[in-house]
Write an enzyme that holds these catalytic residues in place. Structure first.
Site, short mmCIF file in Angstrom:
data_model
loop_
_atom_site.label_atom_id
_atom_site.label_comp_id
_atom_site.label_asym_id
_atom_site.label_seq_id
_atom_site.Cartn_x
_atom_site.Cartn_y
_atom_site.Cartn_z
N ASP A 28 0.89 -1.16 0.00
CA ASP A 28 0.00 0.00 0.00
C ASP A 28 0.93 1.21 0.00
OD1 ASP A 28 -1.59 2.18 0.64
OD2 ASP A 28 -2.79 1.07 2.11
N HIS A 29 0.99 1.90 -1.11
CA HIS A 29 1.96 2.99 -1.26
C HIS A 29 1.64 4.20 -0.38
CE1 HIS A 29 4.72 1.58 -4.44
NE2 HIS A 29 3.74 0.71 -4.61
N ARG A 30 0.51 4.18 0.27
CA ARG A 30 0.24 5.23 1.26
C ARG A 30 1.06 5.00 2.52
NH1 ARG A 30 -6.08 4.36 1.35
NH2 ARG A 30 -5.21 2.26 1.41
N ALA A 31 1.47 3.74 2.74
CA ALA A 31 2.21 3.39 3.96
C ALA A 31 3.65 2.96 3.69
CB ALA A 31 1.48 2.26 4.69
#
Length: 117
Positions: A89-92
């Site tokens: 998850d590229h948000r994390a």
């Protein structure tokens, strides 16, 4: 894990796997965490893309080791090639950090004695 010996981790994983097969794990033993590993290699699956399940930020998909013809120093040799795929998850998790993780896993698999140090 970083503070445990490899043998301790191995014994704990065997215990957890045995209890998971008999559905005797307590929820706190399989919930939480930031990443997961999904191994379909034991079923002969060459490669796959695993789906991240919240609350995890990443999942490592491990495929089967397949004997493959490769060229080494101009000669064709049989080598076992295993595919691993990291979904993040590229948000994390930044993709570059994920690539560093994959590279570290690759290094340890190719030279497992490094896990004993």
């Amino acid at each position: 894990a970083e503070e445990k010996r490899l043998s301790e981790i191995s014994n704990e994983m065997k215990d957890l796997a045995a209890r998971a097969r008999t559905r005797k794990l307590a929820p706190q033993e399989y919930q939480g965490g930031s990443t997961a590993i999904s191994n379909l290699g034991m079923f002969g699956i060459k490669d796959f893309a695993a789906v991240i399940n919240p609350p995890h930020a990443s999942i490592l998909a491990v495929g089967a080791g397949i004997e493959t013809a490769v060229v080494r120093d101009g000669k064709i040799e049989a080598r076992t090639i295993m595919s691993i795929t990291l979904s993040t998850d590229h948000r994390a998790v930044d993709g570059a950090l994920g690539a560093k993780l994959i590279n570290a896993v690759k290094t340890l698999i190719e030279k497992p004695a490094g896990m004993l140090a």
